[in-house]
Structure formats: structure tokens, C-alpha cells
Design an enzyme around this catalytic site. Structure first.
Site, PDB file in Angstrom:
ATOM      1  CB  CYS A   1      -0.931  -0.008   1.218  1.00  0.00           C
ATOM      2  SG  CYS A   1      -2.012  -1.453   1.228  1.00  0.00           S
TER       3      CYS A   1
ATOM      4  CB  CYS B   1       1.414   1.217   4.365  1.00  0.00           C
ATOM      5  SG  CYS B   1       1.804   0.092   5.715  1.00  0.00           S
TER       6      CYS B   1
ATOM      7  N   GLY C   1       1.519  -6.132   8.845  1.00  0.00           N
ATOM      8  CA  GLY C   1       1.119  -7.311   8.074  1.00  0.00           C
ATOM      9  C   GLY C   1      -0.349  -7.345   7.700  1.00  0.00           C
ATOM     10  CD  GLU C   2      -4.635  -8.628   4.604  1.00  0.00           C
ATOM     11  OE1 GLU C   2      -4.862  -7.459   4.290  1.00  0.00           O
ATOM     12  OE2 GLU C   2      -5.452  -9.340   5.249  1.00  0.00           O
TER      13      GLU C   2
ATOM     14  CB  SER D   1      -7.677  -4.549  10.167  1.00  0.00           C
ATOM     15  OG  SER D   1      -7.527  -3.577   9.163  1.00  0.00           O
TER      16      SER D   1
ATOM     17  CB  SER E   1      -7.251  -1.114   4.706  1.00  0.00           C
ATOM     18  OG  SER E   1      -6.788  -1.515   5.958  1.00  0.00           O
ATOM     19  CG  LEU E   2     -13.076   1.710   1.260  1.00  0.00           C
ATOM     20  CD1 LEU E   2     -13.226   0.412   0.491  1.00  0.00           C
ATOM     21  CD2 LEU E   2     -14.448   2.190   1.740  1.00  0.00           C
ATOM     22  CG  HIS E   3      -7.017   3.264   2.975  1.00  0.00           C
ATOM     23  ND1 HIS E   3      -7.261   3.804   4.221  1.00  0.00           N
ATOM     24  CD2 HIS E   3      -6.398   2.072   3.193  1.00  0.00           C
ATOM     25  CE1 HIS E   3      -6.800   2.973   5.149  1.00  0.00           C
ATOM     26  NE2 HIS E   3      -6.289   1.913   4.553  1.00  0.00           N
TER      27      HIS E   3
ATOM     28  CG  ASN F   1       0.435   8.821  12.159  1.00  0.00           C
ATOM     29  OD1 ASN F   1       0.499   9.766  12.917  1.00  0.00           O
ATOM     30  ND2 ASN F   1      -0.468   7.857  12.274  1.00  0.00           N
TER      31      ASN F   1
END
Ligand code: SF4
Length: 361
Positions: free
Chosen positions: A115, A118, A164-165, A196, A218-220, A295
Site C-alpha cells: 500500500c 504505509c 502485516g495483512e 483488519s 482498509s478502504l482508503h 502519519n
């Protein structure tokens, strides 16, 4: 090599005791000692027969990852750095709030999903965490935090939102979830344990069938073109498929809504037009939104949305009847905020290997 009993949920522990000629109830006793009381020394498990204790000392261990460092923030946030070998470390964070105490747990060393906003993604991917390494984070934190004066555990909620996923480490994550939910271990409510995901659609269905807990996605981004850039797994599982998977998940989930995580990136996904697109996208999915101020980290290429942009975005969602909260940034002084659960990741080459394996599958 000694078998690490922290790798086992109740069913697996029962099978282990059957294999060594012991009764099934021993599994419940040992699970309770390990997780309820945080005990790692078999000789102190006083209600086990002496002969069993001696057997376990020889053939088994209770081995959480080694604690490297514990930090306490001014706002009560705590962070633990754990050694998972070969120069790798993972972080876990406790966030105190008025009504609950939430522990944020990691599931992998690094992440393979890339991502673009990230900081974990920038560190590359090394490997999946074992069950003992996942549940070991709760084991340490629970030992440190203990119980409140009423006797309730201080850690009431767990979110798998660290490094991690989680759904890319499915089997180990599900075993760790089983331990979190087990009354002989941590006894957490399914509604208070959240996985998540960035949207691994087929594995969302597997989780719903194997161990339904609360779900965050996690749409974003409100459209495929932008999400392809921010969350590249979207190219494989685009938004229409993801929304359908969310609806299927809710049918069996302990909560009747999905939480959508939406990191607010200045000038990228935070306009009113984006908010309106988002409202249209989720019209058939019972959901809540968690707006996350970004962040910034070095070379990220993104900036945090201005507070007035976040407010306008949230109000637009609220006018459409959607519940949207803005996540408070916590633990800034110890880098405990979202996307900063970095740890240390060695060997960044594995991500390439995984991509090759995925495309071959
Ligand atoms: S946001 Fe989550 S899924 Fe995406 S790269 Fe970071 S850790 Fe992996």
C-alpha cells in the site's frame, strides 16, 4: 526440539495430550496456566501431576517471543518490541480509552502488499508470524497490564491492525483468534476482536466460515482508479467484489456492520467529491467509518489532510446518515500511531518471491 505449547489452541492442545497418553482435560488446565495466569514454567503448574510436569519439561516449552523493549507514552499508550529472530522485531501497542483497553497486534514481519501510504510496506516482507509469536504479543501485554480493581482484564479488545495483512497468514491467525476467544485462555468476546484486511476477498469468506469476528477493511479510496494506486491488491479484488464480500461477511459476523478504515491524505482522497463517491459506494453495506489522520514518514510522498478537510469530509458522511469518527492520534511520542508499528524487518527480497508465487498460483 521441544514443542512450543503457545502454538496450540484448545483442539490442538487436546490432540497433543492424547498423543502423549494424557487425558483431554489436561489441555484445558495447561491452556489456563499459560494464558489465564501467564505461566511459562511447567513446575509451577501446581494442579498437574508431578509425572506430567516432568514429562512436559522434557518435551515441551511455553515460549513467547523475547521482549526487547517496553515504552510508555505520556497519554498511557504502551508499546512492546518483541524479538522474532534473525534480526526481526515486531511491535504491539496498547491504547487505553475510557470504556476499553485495546491491543493492536501484528500478524507478519513486514507486509507484501505494498500500500503506497504505509510505512510497513516500505520495509518489505520477511515472513508470517507463528501462532506463538502472534498470541505471544497478547501474552506479554496481558502480563504487563493485568486486571482492574473489579478483576476485569485491562485488555478488553484486540485489533489485528499492526504489521502485516492478517488474512495472508490465515491458519496461524485463526488459531491465535481461537485462543483469544477461548474462556480457558483470554475469553474475549467475538465482538471485541477485530481483524483488519486490505480486502483479500476469498479469504474474507473463509474467515467468516472458520472464525467470524468483527471485521475492518482498509478502504482508503472511493473508486477503483484511486484504490488501485493506494491499495494495489484492489487490482485483483476491485471494489464491487469487495463490497459484495463485506455484505456476505456481515450475514454471519458478530457485529452487523463493517468498519471501513480511511486514511486521510491531503489532496489525494479527502475532497467532498470523494466523500460523495464513498457514500454511493457503500449504500448497500451496513458500515461505520474510521477516518485516520495520516502519519507522515520520510519519503512517503503524502501529507496529512488539514483538520478542516477531515471535518468537512466527516460531516458529509454524517449528513448521509453514516457514522464516521476521526481516530485520535495516540502515542505520538513513542511512534505508536497507525502505520508506524514498524519493528525491524530484515530481508526485503521475500516480497518478490511471494509475487512470483502468487502469479504462478
Ligand atoms: S496498509 Fe496493511 S496491507 Fe497495506 S501494506 Fe500496510 S500493513 Fe500491508
Amino acid at each position: 526440539m521441544a514443542v512450543n505449547l503457545l502454538d496450540f489452541d484448545l483442539a490442538q492442545l487436546t490432540a497433543f495430550f492424547a498423543e502423549i497418553g494424557e487425558k483431554p482435560f489436561r489441555a484445558k488446565q495447561v491452556l489456563r496456566w499459560m494464558h489465564h495466569f501467564g505461566e511459562s514454567d511447567f513446575n509451577r503448574m501446581s494442579d498437574l501431576a508431578k509425572s506430567l510436569r516432568e514429562k512436559l519439561v522434557v518435551m515441551a516449552s511455553v515460549e513467547p517471543p523475547r521482549l526487547i523493549k517496553e515504552q510508555l507514552s505520556d497519554d498511557g499508550t504502551r508499546k512492546w518490541l518483541l524479538d522474532v529472530g534473525a534480526g526481526n522485531g515486531v511491535e504491539t501497542v496498547f491504547i487505553p480509552e475510557d470504556e476499553r483497553g485495546t491491543l493492536c497486534i501484528s500478524s507478519q514481519v513486514g507486509c507484501a502488499l505494498e500500500c503506497s501510504f504505509c510505512s510497513t510496506a516500505r520495509q518489505g516482507f520477511n515472513r508470517n508470524l507463528s501462532v506463538a509469536e502472534i498470541i505471544g504479543q497478547l501474552w506479554w501485554a496481558n502480563k504487563a497490564m493485568g486486571r482492574d480493581p473489579k478483576g476485569d482484564r485491562i485488555i478488553s479488545n484486540v485489533v489485528m491492525m499492526g504489521m502485516g495483512e492478517p488474512l495472508a497468514n490465515f491458519d496461524n491467525v485463526v488459531t491465535a483468534l481461537n485462543i483469544m476467544l477461548d474462556d480457558h485462555a483470554y475469553g474475549l468476546s467475538r465482538r471485541r476482536v477485530t481483524v483488519s484486511t486490505s480486502g483479500l476477498v476469498p479469504v474474507m469468506d473463509r474467515l467468516r466460515d472458520a472464525c467470524p469476528v468483527a471485521l475492518a477493511v482498509s478502504l482508503h479510496a472511493p473508486n477503483d482508479a484511486l484504490r488501485d494506486v493506494l491499495v494495489p491488491i484492489n487490482k485483483k479484488y476491485p471494489l464491487a467484489e469487495l463490497m459484495a464480500a463485506c455484505r456476505r461477511y456481515i450475514e454471519k459476523a458478530p457485529r452487523d456492520f463493517v468498519t471501513f478504515e480511511y486514511v486521510m491524505l491531503d489532496g489525494v482522497n479527502d475532497s467532498l467529491a470523494h466523500a460523495r463517491e464513498l457514500i454511493a459506494l457503500v449504500r448497500d453495506v451496513p458500515c461505520k467509518f474510521n477516518l485516520i489522520p495520516f502519519n507522515p514518514f520520510p519519503m512517503s510522498g503524502y501529507n496529512r489532510s488539514r483538520p478542516e478537510a477531515v471535518r468537512r469530509f466527516r460531516d458529509e458522511l454524517a449528513h448521509a446518515g453514516l457514522i464516521a469518527t476521526t481516530r485520535k492520534t495516540r502515542g505520538d511520542d513513542i511512534d505508536a500511531a497507525c502505520g508506524q508499528l514498524a519493528g525491524q524487518v530484515q530481508d526485503k527480497t521475500r516480497r518478490t518471491q511471494i509475487r512470483i508465487m502468487e502469479s504462478a498460483a
